[in-house]
Structures are given as structure tokens and as C-alpha cells.
Scaffold this motif. Structure first.
Motif, short mmCIF file in Angstrom:
data_model
loop_
_atom_site.label_atom_id
_atom_site.label_comp_id
_atom_site.label_asym_id
_atom_site.label_seq_id
_atom_site.Cartn_x
_atom_site.Cartn_y
_atom_site.Cartn_z
N THR A 476 4.32 1.39 -8.57
CA THR A 476 4.21 2.76 -8.09
C THR A 476 2.95 3.45 -8.62
OG1 THR A 476 5.39 3.77 -9.94
CG2 THR A 476 6.72 2.89 -8.13
N SER A 477 2.80 4.69 -8.21
CA SER A 477 1.60 5.45 -8.56
C SER A 477 1.47 5.74 -10.05
CB SER A 477 1.58 6.77 -7.77
OG SER A 477 2.79 7.47 -7.95
N VAL A 478 2.55 5.61 -10.82
CA VAL A 478 2.45 5.86 -12.26
C VAL A 478 2.35 4.57 -13.05
CG1 VAL A 478 3.60 8.09 -12.23
CG2 VAL A 478 4.98 6.02 -12.49
N HIS A 479 2.37 3.41 -12.38
CA HIS A 479 2.17 2.16 -13.09
C HIS A 479 0.75 2.12 -13.65
CE1 HIS A 479 1.21 -2.15 -13.59
NE2 HIS A 479 2.47 -2.23 -13.97
N ARG A 480 0.60 1.57 -14.85
CA ARG A 480 -0.67 1.70 -15.55
C ARG A 480 -1.85 1.07 -14.80
NH1 ARG A 480 0.19 -2.35 -20.78
NH2 ARG A 480 0.03 -4.31 -19.65
N THR A 481 -1.64 -0.08 -14.11
CA THR A 481 -2.75 -0.68 -13.37
C THR A 481 -2.88 -0.08 -11.97
OG1 THR A 481 -2.39 -2.75 -14.58
CG2 THR A 481 -3.80 -2.84 -12.63
N ALA A 482 -1.75 0.17 -11.33
CA ALA A 482 -1.82 0.80 -10.00
C ALA A 482 -2.52 2.15 -10.09
CB ALA A 482 -0.41 0.96 -9.43
N ALA A 483 -2.34 2.84 -11.22
CA ALA A 483 -3.00 4.13 -11.40
C ALA A 483 -4.52 3.99 -11.41
CB ALA A 483 -2.52 4.79 -12.69
N ILE A 484 -5.03 2.83 -11.79
CA ILE A 484 -6.48 2.59 -11.72
C ILE A 484 -6.94 2.74 -10.27
CG2 ILE A 484 -8.31 0.87 -12.03
CD1 ILE A 484 -7.27 1.78 -14.69
N LEU A 485 -6.16 2.16 -9.35
CA LEU A 485 -6.51 2.25 -7.93
C LEU A 485 -6.36 3.68 -7.42
CD1 LEU A 485 -6.08 -0.84 -8.32
CD2 LEU A 485 -5.13 -0.89 -6.02
N TYR A 486 -5.23 4.31 -7.76
CA TYR A 486 -4.92 5.60 -7.15
C TYR A 486 -5.61 6.77 -7.84
CZ TYR A 486 -1.24 2.67 -5.12
OH TYR A 486 -0.57 1.67 -4.47
N ASN A 487 -5.72 6.73 -9.15
CA ASN A 487 -6.34 7.84 -9.87
C ASN A 487 -7.84 7.63 -10.06
OD1 ASN A 487 -3.80 8.96 -10.09
ND2 ASN A 487 -3.44 8.19 -12.14
N ASP A 488 -8.21 6.48 -10.65
CA ASP A 488 -9.63 6.25 -10.96
C ASP A 488 -10.47 6.07 -9.70
OD1 ASP A 488 -8.62 6.32 -13.48
OD2 ASP A 488 -9.34 4.36 -14.11
N LEU A 489 -9.94 5.32 -8.72
CA LEU A 489 -10.72 5.00 -7.53
C LEU A 489 -10.36 5.86 -6.32
CD1 LEU A 489 -10.79 1.10 -7.83
CD2 LEU A 489 -12.54 2.75 -8.53
N GLY A 490 -9.32 6.68 -6.44
CA GLY A 490 -8.99 7.62 -5.37
C GLY A 490 -8.37 7.00 -4.13
N LEU A 491 -7.84 5.76 -4.23
CA LEU A 491 -7.18 5.15 -3.09
C LEU A 491 -5.80 5.79 -2.86
CD1 LEU A 491 -8.12 1.42 -3.81
CD2 LEU A 491 -9.22 3.00 -2.21
N HIS A 492 -5.26 5.60 -1.67
CA HIS A 492 -4.02 6.28 -1.30
C HIS A 492 -2.84 5.31 -1.36
CE1 HIS A 492 -5.83 10.08 0.13
NE2 HIS A 492 -6.85 9.31 0.41
N PRO A 493 -1.77 5.66 -2.08
CA PRO A 493 -0.57 4.81 -2.08
C PRO A 493 0.26 5.08 -0.83
CG PRO A 493 -0.21 6.71 -3.49
CD PRO A 493 -1.63 6.82 -2.98
N PRO A 494 1.03 4.08 -0.37
CA PRO A 494 2.00 4.37 0.71
C PRO A 494 3.09 5.29 0.17
CG PRO A 494 2.33 2.16 -0.15
CD PRO A 494 1.09 2.68 -0.80
N LYS A 495 3.81 5.94 1.05
CA LYS A 495 4.79 6.94 0.65
C LYS A 495 5.80 6.40 -0.34
CE LYS A 495 7.97 10.39 2.56
NZ LYS A 495 8.56 10.95 3.81
#
Length: 584
Positions: A476-495
Motif C-alpha cells: 500500500t501507499s504507506v509501505h516503506r518501499t512503495a512510498a518511494i514510488l508514490y511520495n518521492d517520485l509522485g506516481l499514483h497508486p490504484p484506489k
């Protein structure tokens, strides 16, 4: 109490501070009762007493915080010492129109009405905010009222941060920890032992005694270390003058600062700056080879003499000397150490890897003792290697006592942001400057990539999944590595991947079409490779829109999950950039 829900509602609420006041109740006061006219936060400055909120009992003492909603009946009684507390009354509402989910969450959570209380761990920071609020509240100007509102948000942020770390249980505040945090954050202020003691409601003698017992140095010695650390950082990373640096760290007299700096490091501030410039390849003409060597020798000696305090999950550890043989019980710390130009003497491995140590680090590694896995560290091998220091995580908390008998042991939070961990490892290794350089390089990299990805991706969703245990783990969006994609790189997670509480959730193969992401990163390892292959041969998988458009990318679990350090995360970022920006 789910703190993340409260944070969400605080972020969306429209806020008005109604009153800020300080209440004094003398010893022997028998009863002080009132009905709250608005939502209220109470913070105890000093003294002791018993508090009843609608009949529910709480015990007031220095640093105790409690919250109650409008209409609650507040009674203070049994005042043993002169009791002093702040009372902040406010009104918070959700502005309309508002989405139905938020309104339902508001009805269910009631963050501005519920009662709770706890002893604040970092009381000094809260008290400073409240004192400023009281001062600004007494001023008639509109700017002052705006400042009060800003300070109130700071106060709430501090409270939520403590609640996130489970502070609801009533516990006595840690005076030394409060004092060190206050000095870490306010080192530029005129601080004395007396001001610290008054701030934390204890005597100067008690303050000195507690510091000596816990840290083997006095509070002012600790403050000096903090200020000198900040001075070194400013000398390395800026070109501002010594007078401005002196003022920035709390010394009006720049000559006095220079003398302190030389006494602390062995070299003058100007020489230190020249040495650091030289280490980066920017050697000034004024620095001769002999003076450089003499200065370097002096600086190295001073650094070896420096004592480093590390605050960790099991308390504090004062490093009396630079540890040479470090054993790490989580492979991510190997990544951190290598990024800073060192390496551990021993490390655990990842159970799902065929190799002892990660391929991407092999070329950088020397001889490293294999200490088993993080699940089952080999304590006999660990004991035989005679480490100077052991670094573990809460994953090994059941054997922490055994580890501490082998060598001094630091327990770090396993899922802490890798950037924070890098600074701690840098402090342990005496490589604080190198850590800051690594962080600055990463920041520049993601800054460039984030804007490029925003243009290229146009809001397309990206999912990180891991086939395992006959299911599929969605990070999910709060997982430490997934957050690299969503927070650091600004990519969009699915709902389905947007979650404030859980770092992952399990979905079935049949549930994948509902996820319906535009792109998938599929994490695999040797343990579940067969299951991953089986999934990708099913009709359900092949029917996915992303699969048909060839928007599926393979990634290694060990790289993306286990080795959560600067080298690994840079490689993750590079892989994402290659997938999306190098694609035709």
C-alpha cells in the motif's frame, strides 16, 4: 483510537482558537468545577492534582495532557502542590460541501469531542509552544491571532506524533530525553542549566545529576556537542561567514565560538572548512600540504575523542570510541554502511536469496561473517567474532538481552525511513558528512525524475504486488518501499492501494481485475517463484489490461524490500526511471 483517522480530520477541519489561558490553583484548593463551552486541551505545567472529566478520573502532573469535548464537566480536586495548567479552547468543523467518506469518519471518530489523556514524553517542546501562544493571545493585533492559530497546529502535531508512538498510557516523562530533544531543536537559544531545570520543573542539581548518571556528561557539555555538530555542518555545506555561523548556533561572540570549536575539534573553523573543501576535491590554494596533514591529524584525533550518543528503541548508548567490528542483524544496515564507505564485520542474510549476500553489493564487500538469517541469527558465530557493537531491530527484541551480553547493542526501528536510519548509522560510524552528501545526491535525483515522470505518466496508476502464500500481497501507499514510488517520485497508486494504516493487504488472483492498475511491478524471490509463474500463466492474469499492454515489470523482493538502504533505494528509483522514461 486510530491516530491516522484523527490526522486526516485535523487536516480537513476549519479551526478557530477561542481562548488561551493559564490557570493557577493553590495548595489546598478543594474543588474547581466548570462546564466546557468548547473543545478543550489541557496541559499541566507544574503541581499535582486529580482531574475528573464527566466523572472519569485522571491524575494531573507536570507534562500531562488531556482533551475533552464541548459540554464536558471538568472538576479539579486534591491539589497536593500548587497546580498550574494551560487551557486551550477551540472549535473545529468540517467545511461544507464535504465528501461523504469524511463525514462518516467524523461521526465515527469524533476527534474534537472524545476524551483522552497521557503524559507527554517531549514536554519541553510543548511548553515552549504554549508559552508563545499565551504571549501572542494577549496581543490585540490580527497578526498575533494568526500566529496563535499557527502555534496551535504545531501543538496538535506534537500531540499526534506522540499518540502515533503509543503514548496513551500514563507514564512519567523522561526528563533527560526531554532536555536533550529541547537542546537538539533550540540550540541557538540562550540555554543554561537553570533555564532547562525551570522548563522541566526540577532543580538544577537534579538536572546535573540525571545527565551525569544517564549520559556521563553534563547538560551544557551535551549542548556544546550539539552546537559544534551544527557548526561543522554549516562550515561544510555553506559559505556563510564565521560571525553568522556563530550567531546561528547560539554564540554572540564569534571569537569565543572559534576558541570553543578549536578546543572541541582540534582545528580552527576556517581550517576545518578548508579541510572539508579539500576532501571534496576543492582544495584552496592557501592550504599547504604540511598544514593540511597537520590539520587532518588533529581533526582525526579530535573525532576519535568525540563521544557519540545514540538514542534507540531500548534507551541510549554512549559510544566511548569508534566501533571497528560492527555486527548487523538486518541486511539493510549493510547497505547503509557500504554507502558510507565502510562495511560490517558480520551480517545476517535474506532467507529467500540463493547467494549469501546481495549481488549488487558483492563487488563492494570484503570479508563479512555470515550470521545466519534475521529470523534465526547464529548467536554462537556472533559471540565468536567478538563485535564492538551489534545493531539489530525490534525483530530481535526477544533475544535483545542475549545480544547485549555479547556486546553493546543498538535496536533501531526496522521500518524507519531509510534517510533517518542513514543519519544514525553515519553518527555511529563518524561519517555524518558522508551521510548528508548521500542524502543530497538522492534528493537531487528524485527532484529531476519526479517532474519528468509527472509529464510522462499523466496520472496513470502504478501498483506493487508480491505473489506469496497462494495469494497476492498488495503493498500500500504507506509501505516503506512503495512510498518511494508514490511520495518521492509522485506516481499514483490504484484506489485499493491507498491505505493509512496497513502497509500491505492480501488479494486473491480473482481479485486482480478489480485492482485494475495501469502498471504492475511484480516482486519475486526464490521462495515463491513457482507460485508467481503459475499466476502469470492463468487466464485471469492474461486478461488484465496492463498485461495485454505489456505494462508488467519484474523486480527482486530482496532489492525492493529487504535491502532498504540508500544503495538499494537508488537502484529501485533507477529501475522505475528506466521502465517509464526510457520506454519508447
Amino acid at each position: 483510537m486510530i491516530v491516522e483517522d484523527h490526522l486526516l480530520l485535523w487536516n480537513h477541519a476549519s479551526l478557530k482558537v477561542i481562548e488561551v489561558k493559564r490557570i493557577e490553583l493553590p495548595i489546598g484548593e478543594q474543588l474547581h468545577t466548570s462546564q466546557l463551552s468548547a473543545s478543550t486541551l489541557i496541559y499541566t505545567i507544574q503541581g499535582r492534582g486529580r482531574l475528573l472529566l464527566d466523572g472519569e478520573e485522571q491524575h494531573l502532573e507536570n507534562g500531562y495532557v488531556c482533551h475533552a469535548g464541548k459540554g464536558a464537566v471538568l472538576t479539579v480536586t486534591d491539589i497536593a502542590d500548587h497546580l498550574s495548567y494551560y487551557m486551550i479552547q477551540y472549535k473545529a468543523t468540517l467545511p461544507l460541501p464535504c465528501c461523504q467518506d469524511l463525514l462518516q469518519l467524523m461521526d465515527h471518530t469524533e476527534p474534537f469531542e472524545i476524551q483522552y489523556g497521557f503524559a507527554a514524553l517531549h514536554a519541553a517542546s510543548l511548553l515552549i509552544i504554549l508559552a508563545r501562544m499565551e504571549q501572542e493571545w494577549s496581543q490585540p493585533e490580527a497578526m498575533a491571532k494568526l500566529q496563535v492559530k499557527s502555534l496551535f497546529y504545531q501543538f496538535v502535531c506534537e500531540l499526534m506524533r506522540e499518540l502515533q508512538h503509543g503514548r496513551l498510557k500514563h507514564a512519567s516523562p523522561d526528563t533527560v530525553l526531554q532536555a536533550t530533544r529541547y537542546m537538539d531543536e533550540n540550540y541557538a537559544e540562550p540555554i543554561t542549566v537553570d533555564t532547562l531545570a525551570a522548563l522541566l520543573n526540577c532543580s538544577s542539581r537534579a538536572m546535573q545529576r540525571m545527565f551525569k548518571k544517564r549520559l556521563s556528561l553534563g547538560p551544557i557539555d551535551y549542548l556544546l556537542q550539539v552546537r559544534m555538530d551544527k557548526a561543522r555542518e554549516l562550515l561544510c555545506r555553506t559559505n556563510i561567514g564565521l560571525k553568522d555561523i556563530s550567531l546561528a548556533i547560539g554564540y554572540v561572540d564569534s571569537y569565543y565560538f572559534s576558541r570553543l570549536f578549536k578546543r572541541h575539534t582540534g582545528v580552527s573553523p576556517s581550517t576545518y572548512r578548508e579541510l572539508m573543501l579539500h576532501s571534496r576535491g576543492d582544495k584552496p590554494e592557501a592550504v599547504t600540504a604540511s598544514s593540511l596533514q597537520a590539520g587532518t591529524d588533529s581533526l582525526d584525533t579530535a573525532i576519535r575523542r568525540s563521544r557519540r550518543l545514540v538514542i534507540h528503541l531500548k534507551g541510549e548508548l554512549q559510544l566511548e570510541r569508534q566501533p571497528e567490528k560492527i555486527a548487523v542483524l538486518d541486511p539493510q544496515f549493510m547497505d547503509h554502511m557500504l554507502a558510507l564507505g565502510g562495511q560490517p564485520a558480520g551480517s545476517v542474510i535474506v532467507s529467500g536469496d540463493l547467494n549469501s549476500f546481495p549481488e549488487y553489493l558483492t563487488s563492494k564487500l570484503g570479508v563479512v561473517e555470515n550470521l545466519g538469517t534475521k529470523d534465526e541469527p547464529d548467536l554462537e558465530v556472533l559471540r565468536a567474532m567478538l563485535p564492538d557493537l551489534i545493531i539489530c531491530t525490534e525483530f530481535q527484541k526477544s533475544i535483545y538481552g542475549s545480544l547485549a551480553q555479547i556486546a553493546p547493542t543498538i535496536m533501531l526501528e526496522r521500518n524507519r525511513d531509510w534517510r533517518e536510519t542513514l543519519r544514525i548509522i553515519g553518527r555511529i560510524m563518524g561519517k555524518e558528512l558522508e551521510a548528508e552528501q548521500v542524502l543530497q545526491q538522492y534528493k537531487q535525483k528524485i527532484g529531476r525524475l519526479k517532474s519528468d515522470l509527472a509529464v510522462k505518466m499523466e496520472g496513470q496508476s502504478v501498483s506493487v504486488i508480491r505473489p506469496r502464500d497462494n495469494n497476492i500481497r498488495l503493498h500500500t501507499s504507506v509501505h516503506r518501499t512503495a512510498a518511494i514510488l508514490y511520495n518521492d517520485l509522485g506516481l499514483h497508486p490504484p484506489k485499493q492501494a491507498v491505505d493509512r494504516k496497513r502497509t500491505s493487504s492480501m488479494i486473491s488472483l480473482e481479485g486482480l481485475p478489480e485492482l485494475d492498475a495501469d502498471h504492475y511491478f511484480v516482486l519475486t524471490d526464490n521462495n515463491f517463484q513457482l507460485w508467481s509463474d503459475e499466476i502469470q500463466n492463468t487466464t485471469t492474469w492474461k486478461s488484465l489490461r496492463a498485461v495485454q499492454q505489456d505494462h508488467v515489470y519484474q523486480a527482486k523482493v530482496s532489492m525492493w524490500i529487504a535491502y532498504y538502504g540508500p544503495i538499494a533505494m537508488n537502484r529501485v528509483v533507477d529501475q522505475v526511471a528506466k521502465v517509464f522514461l526510457d520506454a519508447k
